[in-house]
Write a protein that holds these residues in place. Sequence first.
Motif, PDB file in Angstrom:
ATOM      1  N   THR A   1      29.775  55.869  70.519  1.00 54.38           N
ATOM      2  CA  THR A   1      29.957  54.989  71.666  1.00 54.38           C
ATOM      3  C   THR A   1      28.600  54.336  71.914  1.00 54.38           C
ATOM      4  OG1 THR A   1      29.365  56.714  73.252  1.00 54.38           O
ATOM      5  CG2 THR A   1      31.732  56.466  72.729  1.00 54.38           C
ATOM      6  N   PRO A   2      28.571  53.195  72.559  1.00 57.66           N
ATOM      7  CA  PRO A   2      27.266  52.580  72.832  1.00 57.66           C
ATOM      8  C   PRO A   2      26.314  53.530  73.572  1.00 57.66           C
ATOM      9  CG  PRO A   2      28.999  50.987  73.211  1.00 57.66           C
ATOM     10  CD  PRO A   2      29.677  52.306  72.951  1.00 57.66           C
ATOM     11  N   PHE A   3      26.835  54.268  74.551  1.00 55.92           N
ATOM     12  CA  PHE A   3      25.983  55.192  75.311  1.00 55.92           C
ATOM     13  C   PHE A   3      25.561  56.374  74.445  1.00 55.92           C
ATOM     14  CE2 PHE A   3      25.010  58.264  78.746  1.00 55.92           C
ATOM     15  CZ  PHE A   3      24.095  57.494  79.441  1.00 55.92           C
ATOM     16  N   GLY A   4      26.468  56.895  73.632  1.00 58.41           N
ATOM     17  CA  GLY A   4      26.140  58.003  72.739  1.00 58.41           C
ATOM     18  C   GLY A   4      25.066  57.619  71.739  1.00 58.41           C
ATOM     19  N   LEU A   5      25.174  56.419  71.181  1.00 55.95           N
ATOM     20  CA  LEU A   5      24.164  55.955  70.230  1.00 55.95           C
ATOM     21  C   LEU A   5      22.819  55.759  70.921  1.00 55.95           C
ATOM     22  CD1 LEU A   5      23.989  55.357  67.228  1.00 55.95           C
ATOM     23  CD2 LEU A   5      24.481  52.959  67.732  1.00 55.95           C
ATOM     24  N   ALA A   6      22.852  55.356  72.189  1.00 56.84           N
ATOM     25  CA  ALA A   6      21.601  55.194  72.951  1.00 56.84           C
ATOM     26  C   ALA A   6      20.902  56.537  73.157  1.00 56.84           C
ATOM     27  CB  ALA A   6      21.890  54.543  74.301  1.00 56.84           C
ATOM     28  N   LEU A   7      21.672  57.635  73.193  1.00 56.77           N
ATOM     29  CA  LEU A   7      21.093  58.960  73.397  1.00 56.77           C
ATOM     30  C   LEU A   7      20.572  59.595  72.113  1.00 56.77           C
ATOM     31  CD1 LEU A   7      23.696  60.523  75.874  1.00 56.77           C
ATOM     32  CD2 LEU A   7      21.422  59.615  76.409  1.00 56.77           C
ATOM     33  N   MET A   8      20.977  59.080  70.968  1.00 58.51           N
ATOM     34  CA  MET A   8      20.564  59.658  69.685  1.00 58.51           C
ATOM     35  C   MET A   8      19.060  59.503  69.480  1.00 58.51           C
ATOM     36  SD  MET A   8      23.140  61.043  68.038  1.00 58.51           S
ATOM     37  CE  MET A   8      22.722  61.088  66.304  1.00 58.51           C
ATOM     38  N   GLY A   9      18.422  60.595  69.071  1.00 61.06           N
ATOM     39  CA  GLY A   9      17.008  60.568  68.720  1.00 61.06           C
ATOM     40  C   GLY A   9      16.039  60.639  69.885  1.00 61.06           C
ATOM     41  N   LEU A  10      16.556  60.765  71.111  1.00 58.16           N
ATOM     42  CA  LEU A  10      15.664  60.824  72.269  1.00 58.16           C
ATOM     43  C   LEU A  10      15.063  62.216  72.433  1.00 58.16           C
ATOM     44  CD1 LEU A  10      17.638  58.788  74.965  1.00 58.16           C
ATOM     45  CD2 LEU A  10      15.708  58.042  73.564  1.00 58.16           C
ATOM     46  N   LYS A  11      13.904  62.265  73.069  1.00 58.35           N
ATOM     47  CA  LYS A  11      13.208  63.525  73.331  1.00 58.35           C
ATOM     48  C   LYS A  11      12.953  63.651  74.827  1.00 58.35           C
ATOM     49  CE  LYS A  11      10.624  62.887  69.110  1.00 58.35           C
ATOM     50  NZ  LYS A  11       9.326  62.463  68.648  1.00 58.35           N
ATOM     51  N   LYS A  12      12.680  64.872  75.260  1.00 61.92           N
ATOM     52  CA  LYS A  12      12.361  65.141  76.656  1.00 61.92           C
ATOM     53  C   LYS A  12      11.219  64.229  77.108  1.00 61.92           C
ATOM     54  CE  LYS A  12      10.898  68.824  79.763  1.00 61.92           C
ATOM     55  NZ  LYS A  12      10.625  70.248  79.900  1.00 61.92           N
ATOM     56  N   GLY A  13      11.393  63.633  78.289  1.00 65.61           N
ATOM     57  CA  GLY A  13      10.361  62.772  78.863  1.00 65.61           C
ATOM     58  C   GLY A  13      10.545  61.300  78.565  1.00 65.61           C
ATOM     59  N   GLU A  14      11.356  60.965  77.561  1.00 68.63           N
ATOM     60  CA  GLU A  14      11.590  59.555  77.255  1.00 68.63           C
ATOM     61  C   GLU A  14      12.538  58.945  78.281  1.00 68.63           C
ATOM     62  OE1 GLU A  14      10.787  59.182  72.530  1.00 68.63           O
ATOM     63  OE2 GLU A  14      12.860  59.523  73.115  1.00 68.63           O
ATOM     64  N   SER A  15      12.407  57.655  78.478  1.00 70.93           N
ATOM     65  CA  SER A  15      13.235  56.934  79.448  1.00 70.93           C
ATOM     66  C   SER A  15      13.925  55.769  78.779  1.00 70.93           C
ATOM     67  CB  SER A  15      12.378  56.394  80.590  1.00 70.93           C
ATOM     68  OG  SER A  15      11.741  57.447  81.268  1.00 70.93           O
ATOM     69  N   PHE A  16      15.055  55.360  79.363  1.00 75.15           N
ATOM     70  CA  PHE A  16      15.735  54.159  78.886  1.00 75.15           C
ATOM     71  C   PHE A  16      16.498  53.527  80.046  1.00 75.15           C
ATOM     72  CE2 PHE A  16      18.799  57.531  78.325  1.00 75.15           C
ATOM     73  CZ  PHE A  16      20.044  56.963  78.534  1.00 75.15           C
ATOM     74  N   VAL A  17      16.812  52.251  79.872  1.00 78.86           N
ATOM     75  CA  VAL A  17      17.557  51.489  80.868  1.00 78.86           C
ATOM     76  C   VAL A  17      18.910  51.147  80.265  1.00 78.86           C
ATOM     77  CG1 VAL A  17      17.605  49.385  82.258  1.00 78.86           C
ATOM     78  CG2 VAL A  17      15.424  50.501  81.781  1.00 78.86           C
ATOM     79  N   TRP A  18      19.969  51.385  81.022  1.00 78.89           N
ATOM     80  CA  TRP A  18      21.324  51.094  80.581  1.00 78.89           C
ATOM     81  C   TRP A  18      21.845  49.931  81.420  1.00 78.89           C
ATOM     82  CZ3 TRP A  18      23.877  51.973  76.445  1.00 78.89           C
ATOM     83  CH2 TRP A  18      25.258  51.842  76.411  1.00 78.89           C
ATOM     84  N   GLN A  19      22.249  48.855  80.752  1.00 76.32           N
ATOM     85  CA  GLN A  19      22.714  47.647  81.439  1.00 76.32           C
ATOM     86  C   GLN A  19      24.234  47.617  81.442  1.00 76.32           C
ATOM     87  OE1 GLN A  19      20.536  44.786  82.352  1.00 76.32           O
ATOM     88  NE2 GLN A  19      22.332  44.020  83.409  1.00 76.32           N
ATOM     89  N   LEU A  20      24.827  47.603  82.631  1.00 80.83           N
ATOM     90  CA  LEU A  20      26.272  47.451  82.798  1.00 80.83           C
ATOM     91  C   LEU A  20      26.504  46.141  83.530  1.00 80.83           C
ATOM     92  CD1 LEU A  20      27.106  51.045  84.028  1.00 80.83           C
ATOM     93  CD2 LEU A  20      27.778  50.055  81.853  1.00 80.83           C
ATOM     94  N   SER A  21      26.992  45.138  82.845  1.00 81.62           N
ATOM     95  CA  SER A  21      27.145  43.777  83.368  1.00 81.62           C
ATOM     96  C   SER A  21      25.897  43.371  84.148  1.00 81.62           C
ATOM     97  CB  SER A  21      28.446  43.619  84.149  1.00 81.62           C
ATOM     98  OG  SER A  21      28.562  44.575  85.173  1.00 81.62           O
ATOM     99  N   LYS A  22      25.957  43.308  85.463  1.00 81.53           N
ATOM    100  CA  LYS A  22      24.792  42.864  86.232  1.00 81.53           C
ATOM    101  C   LYS A  22      23.965  44.011  86.806  1.00 81.53           C
ATOM    102  CE  LYS A  22      26.957  38.550  87.525  1.00 81.53           C
ATOM    103  NZ  LYS A  22      27.402  37.684  88.594  1.00 81.53           N
ATOM    104  N   LYS A  23      24.407  45.229  86.588  1.00 81.88           N
ATOM    105  CA  LYS A  23      23.741  46.391  87.174  1.00 81.88           C
ATOM    106  C   LYS A  23      22.962  47.164  86.108  1.00 81.88           C
ATOM    107  CE  LYS A  23      24.721  50.285  90.170  1.00 81.88           C
ATOM    108  NZ  LYS A  23      25.739  51.046  90.867  1.00 81.88           N
ATOM    109  N   LYS A  24      21.751  47.575  86.451  1.00 84.92           N
ATOM    110  CA  LYS A  24      20.932  48.393  85.545  1.00 84.92           C
ATOM    111  C   LYS A  24      20.867  49.815  86.068  1.00 84.92           C
ATOM    112  CE  LYS A  24      17.822  44.898  83.694  1.00 84.92           C
ATOM    113  NZ  LYS A  24      16.413  44.530  83.481  1.00 84.92           N
TER     114      LYS A  24
END
Length: 135
Positions: A98-121
Motif C-alpha cells: 500500500t502507499p502507506f506501507g511502502l512509506a514505512l519500509m526501511g525506516l528506523k527509530k527517530g526518522e520522520s516523514f510527512v504523509w499528504q492526504l489531498s490537502k491535509k498533511k
Amino acid sequence: MTTENNEQLLMLKEDHDILTQYLKSNSPKLMYDQHLQKEHLEKMSKANVLSNDDFPNTASRLYSTVIIRDTITRTNLEYKLVPPNETDEWNGNISALTPFGLALMGLKKGESFVWQLSKKKKFYSVVEVRNSTFV
C-alpha cells in the motif's frame, strides 16, 4: 497520497524480490490501478537494496512492527508490514505494497516523514521498529 521523505527507499533484497514479484504478477489481486502499480515498481527500482549481511537490523522490513507517532495529535499508531496476501487491517497488519506501507519500509527509530492526504498533511516520527526475527 504522497510522502515527503527525500531519502532513498531502503529494502532487504529478499523483501524487494517478494514485493516486486507481487507487483509484476499481480497475484493475488492487489486491487491496484495500473498507474499506482507502475509508480511502486519505479520507486522500488530506485531503492537501495541490501543483502542480509548489510541490512541494518534496526530498519523496518517485511514482518516488522513499526510504531509511529503523529507529532501533532501525539498519538501512537502500530503497524506490522506484511505481504499483500497476509493483510489484516483489523489487527494492524498492513500490506507493504500500500502507499502507506511502502512509506514505512526501511525506516528506523527517530526518522520522520510527512504523509499528504489531498490537502491535509500528517507528520509522523518513528518511535520503534521491532524485528522479531532477523533473517
